[in-house]
Design an enzyme around this catalytic site. Structure first.
Site, PDB file in Angstrom:
ATOM      1  CB  ALA A  72      13.514 -10.492  36.887  1.00 17.32           C
ATOM      2  N   GLY A 116      13.704  -6.363  32.954  1.00 18.90           N
ATOM      3  CA  GLY A 116      12.511  -7.201  32.652  1.00 18.90           C
ATOM      4  C   GLY A 116      11.150  -5.979  32.372  1.00 18.90           C
ATOM      5  CD  GLU A 119      14.063  -8.260  28.934  1.00 18.86           C
ATOM      6  OE1 GLU A 119      13.740  -8.744  30.308  1.00 18.86           O
ATOM      7  OE2 GLU A 119      14.962  -8.645  28.167  1.00 18.86           O
TER       8      GLU A 119
HETATM    9  N1  CO8 Z   1      14.470  -7.323  42.394  1.00 20.79           N
HETATM   10  C1  CO8 Z   1      14.308  -7.374  43.954  1.00 20.79           C
HETATM   11  N2  CO8 Z   1      14.348  -6.563  44.554  1.00 20.79           N
HETATM   12  C2  CO8 Z   1      14.512  -5.371  44.188  1.00 20.79           C
HETATM   13  C3  CO8 Z   1      14.495  -4.934  42.748  1.00 20.79           C
HETATM   14  C4  CO8 Z   1      14.713  -6.271  41.844  1.00 20.79           C
HETATM   15  N3  CO8 Z   1      14.805  -5.944  40.593  1.00 20.79           N
HETATM   16  N4  CO8 Z   1      14.815  -3.691  42.721  1.00 20.79           N
HETATM   17  C5  CO8 Z   1      14.724  -2.987  43.668  1.00 20.79           C
HETATM   18  N5  CO8 Z   1      14.653  -4.219  44.630  1.00 20.79           N
HETATM   19  C6  CO8 Z   1      14.422  -3.942  46.211  1.00 20.79           C
HETATM   20  C7  CO8 Z   1      15.654  -3.411  46.946  1.00 20.79           C
HETATM   21  O1  CO8 Z   1      16.465  -4.623  47.133  1.00 20.79           O
HETATM   22  C8  CO8 Z   1      15.164  -2.848  48.172  1.00 20.79           C
HETATM   23  O2  CO8 Z   1      14.933  -3.673  48.966  1.00 20.79           O
HETATM   24  P1  CO8 Z   1      15.034  -3.671  50.643  1.00 20.79           P
HETATM   25  O3  CO8 Z   1      14.506  -2.509  51.278  1.00 20.79           O
HETATM   26  O4  CO8 Z   1      14.636  -4.879  51.159  1.00 20.79           O
HETATM   27  O5  CO8 Z   1      16.846  -3.666  50.741  1.00 20.79           O
HETATM   28  C9  CO8 Z   1      13.928  -2.127  47.548  1.00 20.79           C
HETATM   29  O6  CO8 Z   1      13.569  -2.675  46.564  1.00 20.79           O
HETATM   30  C10 CO8 Z   1      13.932  -0.683  47.304  1.00 20.79           C
HETATM   31  O7  CO8 Z   1      15.274  -0.520  46.556  1.00 20.79           O
HETATM   32  P2  CO8 Z   1      16.691   0.489  46.835  1.00 20.79           P
HETATM   33  O8  CO8 Z   1      16.583   0.699  48.152  1.00 20.79           O
HETATM   34  O9  CO8 Z   1      17.709  -0.326  46.021  1.00 20.79           O
HETATM   35  O10 CO8 Z   1      15.987   1.694  46.050  1.00 20.79           O
HETATM   36  P3  CO8 Z   1      16.762   2.874  45.295  1.00 20.79           P
HETATM   37  O11 CO8 Z   1      15.822   3.985  45.212  1.00 20.79           O
HETATM   38  O12 CO8 Z   1      18.158   3.133  46.229  1.00 20.79           O
HETATM   39  O13 CO8 Z   1      17.274   2.120  44.002  1.00 20.79           O
HETATM   40  C11 CO8 Z   1      16.893   1.127  41.905  1.00 20.79           C
HETATM   41  C12 CO8 Z   1      16.509   1.828  43.245  1.00 20.79           C
HETATM   42  C13 CO8 Z   1      18.063   1.676  41.303  1.00 20.79           C
HETATM   43  C14 CO8 Z   1      15.771   0.746  41.023  1.00 20.79           C
HETATM   44  C15 CO8 Z   1      17.741  -0.353  42.615  1.00 20.79           C
HETATM   45  O14 CO8 Z   1      17.018  -0.843  43.501  1.00 20.79           O
HETATM   46  C16 CO8 Z   1      18.153  -1.072  41.359  1.00 20.79           C
HETATM   47  O15 CO8 Z   1      19.231  -0.901  41.007  1.00 20.79           O
HETATM   48  N6  CO8 Z   1      17.353  -2.373  41.396  1.00 20.79           N
HETATM   49  C17 CO8 Z   1      17.598  -3.280  40.520  1.00 20.79           C
HETATM   50  C18 CO8 Z   1      17.375  -2.937  39.011  1.00 20.79           C
HETATM   51  C19 CO8 Z   1      17.860  -4.281  38.112  1.00 20.79           C
HETATM   52  O16 CO8 Z   1      18.920  -4.491  37.876  1.00 20.79           O
HETATM   53  N7  CO8 Z   1      16.433  -4.723  37.476  1.00 20.79           N
HETATM   54  C20 CO8 Z   1      17.051  -5.689  36.456  1.00 20.79           C
HETATM   55  C21 CO8 Z   1      16.960  -6.981  37.182  1.00 20.79           C
HETATM   56  S1  CO8 Z   1      17.285  -8.474  35.991  1.00 20.79           S
HETATM   57  C22 CO8 Z   1      16.030  -8.688  34.935  1.00 20.79           C
HETATM   58  O17 CO8 Z   1      14.921  -7.842  35.097  1.00 20.79           O
HETATM   59  C23 CO8 Z   1      16.320  -9.632  33.915  1.00 20.79           C
HETATM   60  C24 CO8 Z   1      14.948  -9.827  33.291  1.00 20.79           C
HETATM   61  C25 CO8 Z   1      15.045 -11.236  32.685  1.00 20.79           C
HETATM   62  C26 CO8 Z   1      13.431 -11.680  32.385  1.00 20.79           C
HETATM   63  C27 CO8 Z   1      13.465 -12.984  32.573  1.00 20.79           C
HETATM   64  C28 CO8 Z   1      11.750 -13.414  32.745  1.00 20.79           C
HETATM   65  C29 CO8 Z   1      11.791 -14.780  32.423  1.00 20.79           C
END
Ligand code: CO8
Length: 265
Positions: A72, A116, A119
Protein backbone atom coordinates in the site's frame (compact mmCIF):
# COMPACT_ATOMS: atom_id res chain seq x y z
CA UNK A 1 -5.18 7.28 -20.58
CA UNK A 2 -7.08 4.02 -20.13
CA UNK A 3 -10.79 3.67 -19.65
CA UNK A 4 -12.66 0.81 -17.98
CA UNK A 5 -16.49 1.02 -17.87
CA UNK A 6 -16.04 4.53 -19.25
CA UNK A 7 -14.03 5.50 -16.16
CA UNK A 8 -10.53 6.97 -16.61
CA UNK A 9 -7.83 4.76 -15.12
CA UNK A 10 -4.94 6.89 -13.90
CA UNK A 11 -2.82 4.28 -12.20
CA UNK A 12 -3.31 1.09 -14.19
CA UNK A 13 -3.41 -0.11 -17.78
CA UNK A 14 -5.64 -2.89 -19.10
CA UNK A 15 -4.78 -4.72 -22.31
CA UNK A 16 -5.97 -7.84 -24.06
CA UNK A 17 -3.83 -10.36 -25.92
CA UNK A 18 -6.00 -13.11 -27.39
CA UNK A 19 -8.05 -14.53 -24.54
CA UNK A 20 -5.73 -13.07 -21.90
CA UNK A 21 -6.40 -9.82 -20.05
CA UNK A 22 -3.32 -8.05 -18.69
CA UNK A 23 -3.65 -5.50 -15.89
CA UNK A 24 -0.54 -3.47 -15.07
CA UNK A 25 -0.08 -1.20 -12.07
CA UNK A 26 1.64 1.83 -13.48
CA UNK A 27 3.22 3.88 -10.69
CA UNK A 28 6.91 3.12 -11.27
CA UNK A 29 8.20 6.12 -9.29
CA UNK A 30 6.35 4.85 -6.21
CA UNK A 31 7.44 1.24 -6.91
CA UNK A 32 3.87 0.50 -8.02
CA UNK A 33 2.64 0.91 -4.46
CA UNK A 34 -1.14 1.14 -4.36
CA UNK A 35 -2.93 4.24 -3.13
CA UNK A 36 -6.70 4.03 -2.54
CA UNK A 37 -7.42 5.16 -6.08
CA UNK A 38 -5.23 2.36 -7.50
CA UNK A 39 -6.96 -0.25 -5.36
CA UNK A 40 -10.36 0.99 -6.56
CA UNK A 41 -9.23 1.03 -10.18
CA UNK A 42 -7.95 -2.53 -9.87
CA UNK A 43 -11.29 -3.68 -8.41
CA UNK A 44 -13.17 -2.05 -11.31
CA UNK A 45 -10.83 -3.55 -13.91
CA UNK A 46 -11.11 -7.09 -12.54
CA UNK A 47 -14.90 -6.81 -12.26
CA UNK A 48 -14.98 -5.78 -15.90
CA UNK A 49 -12.63 -8.59 -17.02
CA UNK A 50 -14.80 -11.10 -15.19
CA UNK A 51 -17.73 -10.05 -17.39
CA UNK A 52 -15.71 -9.77 -20.60
CA UNK A 53 -16.60 -12.67 -22.87
CA UNK A 54 -13.38 -12.29 -24.87
CA UNK A 55 -11.20 -12.92 -21.81
CA UNK A 56 -10.70 -16.34 -20.16
CA UNK A 57 -7.69 -15.67 -17.91
CA UNK A 58 -6.17 -12.47 -16.51
CA UNK A 59 -2.68 -11.50 -15.45
CA UNK A 60 -1.80 -8.85 -12.86
CA UNK A 61 1.66 -7.31 -12.98
CA UNK A 62 3.65 -4.17 -12.22
CA UNK A 63 5.14 -1.70 -14.70
CA UNK A 64 8.72 -2.70 -15.59
CA UNK A 65 11.36 -1.62 -13.10
CA UNK A 66 12.11 -2.65 -9.55
CA UNK A 67 8.69 -3.67 -8.34
CA UNK A 68 5.61 -5.79 -8.88
CA UNK A 69 3.74 -3.91 -6.14
CA UNK A 70 5.65 -2.58 -3.09
CA UNK A 71 2.52 -2.62 -0.93
CA UNK A 72 0.00 0.00 0.00
CA UNK A 73 1.12 3.60 -0.46
CA UNK A 74 2.64 4.32 2.97
CA UNK A 75 2.76 8.06 2.29
CA UNK A 76 -1.00 8.08 1.75
CA UNK A 77 -1.44 6.06 4.96
CA UNK A 78 0.06 8.95 6.88
CA UNK A 79 -2.78 11.20 5.66
CA UNK A 80 -5.60 8.72 6.22
CA UNK A 81 -7.82 8.92 9.25
CA UNK A 82 -8.98 5.33 9.59
CA UNK A 83 -11.63 5.13 12.28
CA UNK A 84 -12.97 1.65 11.69
CA UNK A 85 -13.03 -1.35 9.40
CA UNK A 86 -16.09 -0.14 7.49
CA UNK A 87 -14.28 3.04 6.43
CA UNK A 88 -11.77 0.87 4.53
CA UNK A 89 -14.37 -1.34 2.84
CA UNK A 90 -13.76 0.07 -0.64
CA UNK A 91 -10.00 -0.19 -0.17
CA UNK A 92 -10.26 -3.86 0.66
CA UNK A 93 -12.62 -4.73 -2.19
CA UNK A 94 -9.95 -5.57 -4.78
CA UNK A 95 -8.72 -8.78 -3.12
CA UNK A 96 -12.31 -10.09 -2.86
CA UNK A 97 -13.04 -9.20 -6.48
CA UNK A 98 -9.99 -11.15 -7.66
CA UNK A 99 -10.48 -14.13 -5.34
CA UNK A 100 -14.19 -14.40 -6.20
CA UNK A 101 -13.77 -13.81 -9.93
CA UNK A 102 -15.06 -16.77 -11.94
CA UNK A 103 -11.94 -16.62 -14.11
CA UNK A 104 -8.40 -17.49 -13.04
CA UNK A 105 -6.04 -14.61 -12.29
CA UNK A 106 -2.26 -15.01 -12.38
CA UNK A 107 0.03 -12.66 -10.48
CA UNK A 108 3.12 -12.09 -12.62
CA UNK A 109 5.58 -10.93 -9.93
CA UNK A 110 8.31 -8.85 -11.56
CA UNK A 111 10.15 -7.37 -8.59
CA UNK A 112 9.35 -6.28 -5.02
CA UNK A 113 6.12 -7.94 -3.92
CA UNK A 114 5.55 -6.61 -0.44
CA UNK A 115 2.75 -6.03 2.05
CA UNK A 116 -0.47 -5.34 0.14
CA UNK A 117 1.43 -6.40 -3.01
CA UNK A 118 1.89 -9.91 -1.67
CA UNK A 119 -1.67 -9.87 -0.36
CA UNK A 120 -3.10 -9.07 -3.78
CA UNK A 121 -0.79 -11.70 -5.36
CA UNK A 122 -2.13 -14.26 -2.88
CA UNK A 123 -5.72 -13.36 -3.79
CA UNK A 124 -4.77 -14.46 -7.32
CA UNK A 125 -4.96 -18.16 -8.23
CA UNK A 126 -1.40 -18.67 -9.46
CA UNK A 127 1.84 -16.77 -9.02
CA UNK A 128 4.86 -16.60 -11.31
CA UNK A 129 7.99 -14.67 -10.34
CA UNK A 130 11.15 -13.36 -11.95
CA UNK A 131 14.43 -14.30 -10.28
CA UNK A 132 15.03 -10.75 -9.03
CA UNK A 133 11.73 -10.70 -7.11
CA UNK A 134 11.61 -10.29 -3.34
CA UNK A 135 8.49 -11.20 -1.40
CA UNK A 136 7.46 -10.35 2.13
CA UNK A 137 5.02 -8.90 4.64
CA UNK A 138 7.09 -6.03 6.08
CA UNK A 139 4.16 -4.26 7.80
CA UNK A 140 5.57 -5.09 11.26
CA UNK A 141 8.55 -2.84 10.45
CA UNK A 142 6.24 0.18 10.40
CA UNK A 143 4.24 -0.89 13.44
CA UNK A 144 1.21 -2.37 11.70
CA UNK A 145 0.17 -5.86 10.55
CA UNK A 146 -1.00 -7.23 7.19
CA UNK A 147 -4.53 -5.97 6.65
CA UNK A 148 -5.70 -7.37 3.32
CA UNK A 149 -5.56 -11.12 3.86
CA UNK A 150 -1.85 -11.50 4.67
CA UNK A 151 -2.25 -13.38 7.94
CA UNK A 152 -5.02 -15.57 6.53
CA UNK A 153 -4.02 -16.36 2.94
CA UNK A 154 -0.29 -16.65 3.67
CA UNK A 155 -0.94 -19.10 6.51
CA UNK A 156 -3.19 -21.23 4.30
CA UNK A 157 -0.62 -21.21 1.51
CA UNK A 158 2.62 -21.87 3.38
CA UNK A 159 1.57 -22.96 6.89
CA UNK A 160 1.65 -21.24 10.28
CA UNK A 161 5.35 -21.58 11.03
CA UNK A 162 6.71 -19.94 7.88
CA UNK A 163 3.88 -17.43 7.85
CA UNK A 164 4.78 -16.40 11.42
CA UNK A 165 8.41 -16.04 10.37
CA UNK A 166 7.60 -13.68 7.50
CA UNK A 167 5.00 -11.67 9.38
CA UNK A 168 6.87 -11.34 12.70
CA UNK A 169 10.30 -10.53 11.25
CA UNK A 170 9.15 -8.53 8.22
CA UNK A 171 12.02 -10.16 6.30
CA UNK A 172 11.87 -10.73 2.55
CA UNK A 173 12.46 -14.00 0.73
CA UNK A 174 13.68 -14.36 -2.83
CA UNK A 175 11.74 -15.95 -5.69
CA UNK A 176 13.43 -19.35 -5.42
CA UNK A 177 12.72 -19.59 -1.68
CA UNK A 178 9.14 -18.55 -2.39
CA UNK A 179 8.89 -21.36 -4.95
CA UNK A 180 10.31 -23.88 -2.45
CA UNK A 181 7.82 -22.69 0.16
CA UNK A 182 4.91 -23.19 -2.26
CA UNK A 183 4.18 -19.48 -2.48
CA UNK A 184 4.90 -19.15 -6.20
CA UNK A 185 4.22 -21.67 -8.96
CA UNK A 186 7.14 -20.94 -11.23
CA UNK A 187 10.29 -18.84 -11.30
CA UNK A 188 11.76 -17.51 -14.53
CA UNK A 189 14.74 -15.46 -15.63
CA UNK A 190 13.64 -11.81 -15.65
CA UNK A 191 13.55 -11.66 -19.46
CA UNK A 192 11.53 -14.90 -19.75
CA UNK A 193 8.86 -14.12 -17.16
CA UNK A 194 6.29 -12.66 -19.53
CA UNK A 195 6.55 -15.50 -22.09
CA UNK A 196 6.39 -18.21 -19.44
CA UNK A 197 3.45 -16.54 -17.73
CA UNK A 198 1.64 -16.11 -21.05
CA UNK A 199 2.23 -19.81 -21.82
CA UNK A 200 0.68 -20.73 -18.49
CA UNK A 201 -2.27 -18.39 -19.07
CA UNK A 202 -2.83 -19.71 -22.62
CA UNK A 203 -2.82 -23.33 -21.41
CA UNK A 204 -5.67 -22.53 -19.02
CA UNK A 205 -7.47 -20.26 -21.50
CA UNK A 206 -7.84 -23.19 -23.93
CA UNK A 207 -9.79 -25.32 -21.45
CA UNK A 208 -13.54 -25.30 -20.96
CA UNK A 209 -14.38 -22.04 -19.19
CA UNK A 210 -17.37 -23.84 -17.66
CA UNK A 211 -15.08 -26.42 -16.04
CA UNK A 212 -12.35 -23.91 -15.13
CA UNK A 213 -14.84 -21.73 -13.27
CA UNK A 214 -16.07 -24.70 -11.26
CA UNK A 215 -12.54 -26.00 -10.62
CA UNK A 216 -11.52 -22.61 -9.19
CA UNK A 217 -14.66 -22.40 -7.07
CA UNK A 218 -14.19 -25.90 -5.69
CA UNK A 219 -10.51 -25.44 -4.82
CA UNK A 220 -11.26 -22.09 -3.13
CA UNK A 221 -13.92 -23.75 -0.98
CA UNK A 222 -11.26 -26.04 0.51
CA UNK A 223 -10.01 -23.24 2.75
CA UNK A 224 -13.42 -22.23 4.06
CA UNK A 225 -15.39 -25.48 4.35
CA UNK A 226 -14.87 -28.55 6.52
CA UNK A 227 -13.84 -31.65 4.50
CA UNK A 228 -17.27 -33.29 4.49
CA UNK A 229 -19.04 -30.19 3.18
CA UNK A 230 -16.22 -29.50 0.73
CA UNK A 231 -16.46 -33.00 -0.74
CA UNK A 232 -20.23 -32.63 -1.12
CA UNK A 233 -19.80 -29.30 -2.92
CA UNK A 234 -17.12 -30.83 -5.15
CA UNK A 235 -19.52 -33.63 -6.13
CA UNK A 236 -22.21 -31.09 -7.05
CA UNK A 237 -19.79 -29.11 -9.19
CA UNK A 238 -18.46 -32.33 -10.77
CA UNK A 239 -21.99 -33.34 -11.79
CA UNK A 240 -22.60 -29.87 -13.28
CA UNK A 241 -19.49 -30.35 -15.44
CA UNK A 242 -20.39 -33.93 -16.30
CA UNK A 243 -23.81 -32.80 -17.55
CA UNK A 244 -22.46 -29.76 -19.43
CA UNK A 245 -22.01 -29.62 -23.21
CA UNK A 246 -18.30 -29.08 -22.66
CA UNK A 247 -18.11 -32.19 -20.47
CA UNK A 248 -19.83 -34.25 -23.15
CA UNK A 249 -17.67 -32.73 -25.89
CA UNK A 250 -14.43 -33.35 -23.96
CA UNK A 251 -15.22 -36.99 -23.34
CA UNK A 252 -16.36 -37.57 -26.94
CA UNK A 253 -13.26 -35.83 -28.32
CA UNK A 254 -11.03 -38.11 -26.22
CA UNK A 255 -12.78 -41.18 -27.59
CA UNK A 256 -12.55 -39.85 -31.17
CA UNK A 257 -8.88 -38.91 -30.65
CA UNK A 258 -9.40 -35.26 -31.60
CA UNK A 259 -9.04 -31.86 -29.92
CA UNK A 260 -12.21 -30.83 -28.05
CA UNK A 261 -14.12 -27.75 -29.18
CA UNK A 262 -15.32 -26.16 -25.96
CA UNK A 263 -18.11 -23.57 -25.97
CA UNK A 264 -18.19 -22.65 -22.29
CA UNK A 265 -21.50 -24.24 -21.42
N1 CO8 B 1 4.51 3.38 -0.36
C1 CO8 B 1 4.87 4.61 -0.81
N2 CO8 B 1 6.04 4.85 -1.43
C2 CO8 B 1 6.87 3.81 -1.59
C3 CO8 B 1 6.56 2.52 -1.14
C4 CO8 B 1 5.31 2.30 -0.49
N3 CO8 B 1 4.90 1.11 -0.09
N4 CO8 B 1 7.62 1.70 -1.42
C5 CO8 B 1 8.52 2.47 -2.03
N5 CO8 B 1 8.09 3.75 -2.13
C6 CO8 B 1 8.77 4.89 -2.73
C7 CO8 B 1 9.93 5.36 -1.86
O1 CO8 B 1 9.45 6.20 -0.82
C8 CO8 B 1 10.78 6.08 -2.85
O2 CO8 B 1 10.20 7.35 -3.12
P1 CO8 B 1 11.15 8.67 -3.22
O3 CO8 B 1 12.01 8.43 -4.42
O4 CO8 B 1 10.16 9.78 -3.40
O5 CO8 B 1 11.94 8.73 -1.96
C9 CO8 B 1 10.61 5.25 -4.13
O6 CO8 B 1 9.42 4.51 -3.94
C10 CO8 B 1 11.76 4.29 -4.35
O7 CO8 B 1 11.91 3.50 -3.17
P2 CO8 B 1 13.30 3.30 -2.41
O8 CO8 B 1 14.21 4.46 -2.67
O9 CO8 B 1 13.01 2.98 -0.98
O10 CO8 B 1 13.87 2.03 -3.18
P3 CO8 B 1 14.87 0.95 -2.61
O11 CO8 B 1 15.26 0.10 -3.77
O12 CO8 B 1 15.95 1.55 -1.79
O13 CO8 B 1 13.98 0.05 -1.60
C11 CO8 B 1 12.03 -1.20 -0.94
C12 CO8 B 1 12.93 -0.70 -2.10
C13 CO8 B 1 12.81 -2.19 -0.10
C14 CO8 B 1 10.82 -1.84 -1.59
C15 CO8 B 1 11.61 0.00 -0.07
O14 CO8 B 1 11.11 1.03 -0.90
C16 CO8 B 1 10.57 -0.33 0.95
O15 CO8 B 1 10.86 -0.89 1.97
N6 CO8 B 1 9.29 0.05 0.67
C17 CO8 B 1 8.21 -0.17 1.58
C18 CO8 B 1 7.68 -1.56 1.48
C19 CO8 B 1 6.62 -1.80 2.50
O16 CO8 B 1 6.80 -1.63 3.69
N7 CO8 B 1 5.43 -2.24 2.03
C20 CO8 B 1 4.31 -2.51 2.88
C21 CO8 B 1 3.46 -1.30 3.01
S1 CO8 B 1 2.16 -1.47 4.20
C22 CO8 B 1 1.01 -2.38 3.37
O17 CO8 B 1 1.15 -2.75 2.24
C23 CO8 B 1 -0.20 -2.73 4.17
C24 CO8 B 1 -1.26 -3.27 3.28
C25 CO8 B 1 -2.55 -3.18 3.98
C26 CO8 B 1 -3.65 -3.25 2.95
C27 CO8 B 1 -4.73 -2.36 3.27
C28 CO8 B 1 -5.60 -2.24 2.06
C29 CO8 B 1 -6.86 -1.70 2.42
Amino acid sequence: MWYVKGVKMKNITVEKEGKIGIVTVNRPKELNSMNSETRRELATAFEELDLDEEVNVSILTGSPGKAFIAGADIKEFSKMDIKDRKAMKEDWRVTDVIANSCKPVIAMINGFCLGGGLEIAMACDLRTASKKSKLGQPEINIGIIPGAGGTQRLTRLIGESRSMELILTGNMINAEEAENWGLVNLVAEDEDLRDKTMDLAKQIAEKSTFAVERAKKSVKLASSLPMKKGLKKEQELFVECFKSNDGKEGIQAFIEKRKPKFKGN
